[in-house]
Design a protein around this motif. Structure first.
Motif, PDB file in Angstrom:
ATOM      1  N   THR A  84     -83.528  49.245  78.152  1.00 48.63           N
ATOM      2  CA  THR A  84     -83.329  47.998  77.218  1.00 48.63           C
ATOM      3  C   THR A  84     -81.962  48.103  76.397  1.00 48.63           C
ATOM      4  O   THR A  84     -81.470  46.896  76.295  1.00 48.63           O
ATOM      5  N   GLU A  85     -81.427  49.106  75.988  1.00 49.30           N
ATOM      6  CA  GLU A  85     -80.307  49.015  75.161  1.00 49.30           C
ATOM      7  C   GLU A  85     -78.995  48.713  76.165  1.00 49.30           C
ATOM      8  O   GLU A  85     -78.080  47.731  75.682  1.00 49.30           O
ATOM      9  N   ALA A  86     -79.025  49.148  77.244  1.00 49.76           N
ATOM     10  CA  ALA A  86     -78.013  48.897  78.308  1.00 49.76           C
ATOM     11  C   ALA A  86     -77.898  47.515  78.378  1.00 49.76           C
ATOM     12  O   ALA A  86     -76.905  46.797  78.646  1.00 49.76           O
ATOM     13  N   PHE A  87     -79.122  46.852  78.661  1.00 45.42           N
ATOM     14  CA  PHE A  87     -79.274  45.541  79.048  1.00 45.42           C
ATOM     15  C   PHE A  87     -78.757  44.535  77.810  1.00 45.42           C
ATOM     16  O   PHE A  87     -78.231  43.622  77.989  1.00 45.42           O
ATOM     17  N   ALA A  88     -79.311  45.182  76.643  1.00 50.77           N
ATOM     18  CA  ALA A  88     -78.871  44.322  75.213  1.00 50.77           C
ATOM     19  C   ALA A  88     -77.434  44.446  75.009  1.00 50.77           C
ATOM     20  O   ALA A  88     -76.870  43.310  74.977  1.00 50.77           O
ATOM     21  N   LYS A  92     -75.232  40.936  75.392  1.00 46.77           N
ATOM     22  CA  LYS A  92     -74.866  40.709  74.207  1.00 46.77           C
ATOM     23  C   LYS A  92     -76.000  40.293  73.175  1.00 46.77           C
ATOM     24  O   LYS A  92     -76.050  39.081  72.708  1.00 46.77           O
ATOM     25  N   LEU A  93     -77.265  40.916  73.354  1.00 45.89           N
ATOM     26  CA  LEU A  93     -78.681  40.339  72.735  1.00 45.89           C
ATOM     27  C   LEU A  93     -79.019  41.448  71.776  1.00 45.89           C
ATOM     28  O   LEU A  93     -78.447  42.523  72.007  1.00 45.89           O
ATOM     29  N   SER A  94     -79.650  40.871  70.922  1.00 44.82           N
ATOM     30  CA  SER A  94     -80.586  41.890  70.151  1.00 44.82           C
ATOM     31  C   SER A  94     -81.496  42.787  70.953  1.00 44.82           C
ATOM     32  O   SER A  94     -81.894  42.285  72.192  1.00 44.82           O
ATOM     33  N   THR A  95     -81.767  43.919  70.541  1.00 48.53           N
ATOM     34  CA  THR A  95     -82.813  44.879  71.039  1.00 48.53           C
ATOM     35  C   THR A  95     -84.035  44.081  71.350  1.00 48.53           C
ATOM     36  O   THR A  95     -84.698  44.101  72.370  1.00 48.53           O
ATOM     37  N   GLN A  96     -84.575  43.355  70.362  1.00 50.66           N
ATOM     38  CA  GLN A  96     -85.931  42.651  70.451  1.00 50.66           C
ATOM     39  C   GLN A  96     -85.716  41.654  71.544  1.00 50.66           C
ATOM     40  O   GLN A  96     -86.834  41.311  72.226  1.00 50.66           O
TER      41      GLN A  96
END
Length: 435
Positions: A84-88, A92-96
């Protein structure tokens, strides 16, 4: 609670019976209660669990817990793991937001590939209240205040009726096991701050606050429905959609005492956020524009024109000799004929012997010059021609030029060039028609 839940399903979600249901199950209190309720009502269910790998070993503890439950109760399990963190970071998205994107994309993929009918999530009444307060704190319209929908396409939220307290009481009475998410105790996220500090204060002021909130939200939904009906009726009077653009008639729009509300309602789904700029556009000079990520709103005399931003660039398309039809980027037919008939802006007749193939279809460029049909010896800039013809910015951008050897034959659908007209000496007549 089981009887209340059974009645709720019979009254509001009877269509779920005999369907194949995929239950989003984190292993937390809410999803384990939802899972237990559907098991006891003998629905055809399977489990979908996402490991977002955000809490180290705790995330894998949740995964193992759900796996053990599915094996013990012989329920089909679909499991996935996300970085998830790599995708965020990549997007350039928040983790949620990243977790939500990953989760729902996977859910819909499962529906399609595994032939399930619906995804069920365990949102409850307190979640709905928290979402309302989050939207309220950030500023929102009616859509943001009407809460989490109980039924949204293939997503069903069947326990939205129940409070967190009711769900916890049911779990304890039925000796259910669940996993506690340690991040829920942190005030790092806005939702948790609202859950830990704001909601308890409201409930202290009014012990029946959730019920009162539910009534208020019901009224808001009824108001939203009324607004939607009015918006549709007014839209039919003000807007014209030709498939490529939407034109809003300012003469009709400005007759409305609350035209800004209508503009917001019509444009919000196109990604606009600079609302004051949009409202100012109504009284600005022609040519002014406001952009969202994918759309542009243009003031053009008595209209606001909405259309997608052209991302195609200045591509060129070639037409070979003896080619009789063009489909892309526009629809043209080319045929040799013996005589001229029905000349118009959509149909031209040219001397084929003056053409050098392949012909080129391209966008107009600054500095383009041609000799308009009927103007002997006088050339004109294409930009000046557009201005004289009072073409809007969108019409200019959508214009195509048919060219040969860097000479303009035709501003397609607008005006032919004088150089290629039919004369007494012409041997081969080529008819070119815009379909």
């Amino acid at each position: 609670m089981i009887q209340k839940f059974r009645s709720h399903i019979d009254r509001n979600f009877s269509f779920l019976k005999e369907k194949r249901l995929l239950l989003a199950t984190s292993g937390g209190l809410d999803s384990m209660v939802m899972l237990d309720l559907f098991r006891k009502l003998n629905f055809d269910i399977a489990i979908a669990h996402c490991n977002f790998q955000l809490r180290g070993i705790e995330s894998f503890g949740d995964q193992n817990f759900v796996q053990d439950y599915s094996e013990k109760n012989k329920i089909e399990l679909y499991l996935t793991q996300f970085d998830t963190e790599a995708f965020a970071n990549d997007y350039k998205l928040s983790t949620q937001v990243a977790a939500r994107e990953l989760r729902y994309n996977w859910f819909y993929e499962l529906l399609e590939t595994k032939s399930y009918d619906y995804i069920l999530t365990a949102h409850h009444a307190d979640d709905n209240l928290e979402t309302f307060l989050i939207h309220l704190s950030r500023g929102t319209g009616l859509d943001g205040l009407t809460g989490i929908p109980a039924h949204n396409d293939k997503i069903i939220r069947p326990i939205l009726l129940f409070s967190r307290d009711e769900i916890e009481d049911y779990a304890q009475e039925n000796n259910l096991l669940w996993r506690e998410d340690s991040s829920n105790a942190s005030d790092k996220y806005l939702r948790n701050k609202i859950r830990h500090h704001l909601v308890p204060a409201f409930k202290e002021l009014n012990p029946d606050f959730l019920s009162s909130f539910h009534k208020t939200q019901t009224y808001l939904k009824e108001s939203q429905s009324m607004v939607e009906d009015a918006s549709i009726m007014v839209y039919q009077q003000v807007a014209k959609d030709d498939g490529e653009k939407i034109s809003f008639d300012l003469n009709q729009l400005l007759k409305l005492p609350n035209y800004k509300s209508y503009l917001y309602h019509w444009l919000v789904d196109y990604g606009f956020s600079a609302w004051e700029d949009i409202y100012n556009l109504v009284n600005s000079q022609s040519g002014k524009q406001v952009f969202s990520k994918e759309f542009r709103l243009l003031k053009d005399r008595g209209f606001l024109i909405l259309n997608p931003i052209n991302l195609e660039g200045d591509d060129e398309y070639f037409i070979n000799r003896n080619q009789k039809e063009v489909k892309i980027p526009i629809n043209l037919t080319l045929n040799r004929v013996n005589e001229i008939s029905n000349v118009s802006n959509e149909v031209i007749f040219v001397d084929e012997d003056k053409l050098l193939f392949p012909l080129v279809l391209r966008r107009w460029q600054t500095g383009d010059i041609f000799q308009p049909f009927g103007m002997e010896g006088k050339s004109k800039k294409v930009s000046k021609f557009f201005k004289d013809e009072k073409l809007s910015l969108i019409e200019k951008e959508n214009a195509w030029l048919l060219c040969t050897d860097n000479q303009i034959i035709w501003i397609v659908g607008q005006r032919q060039d004088e150089h290629f007209r039919i004369k007494n000496t012409t041997k081969t007549i080529l008819k070119i028609q815009l379909q």
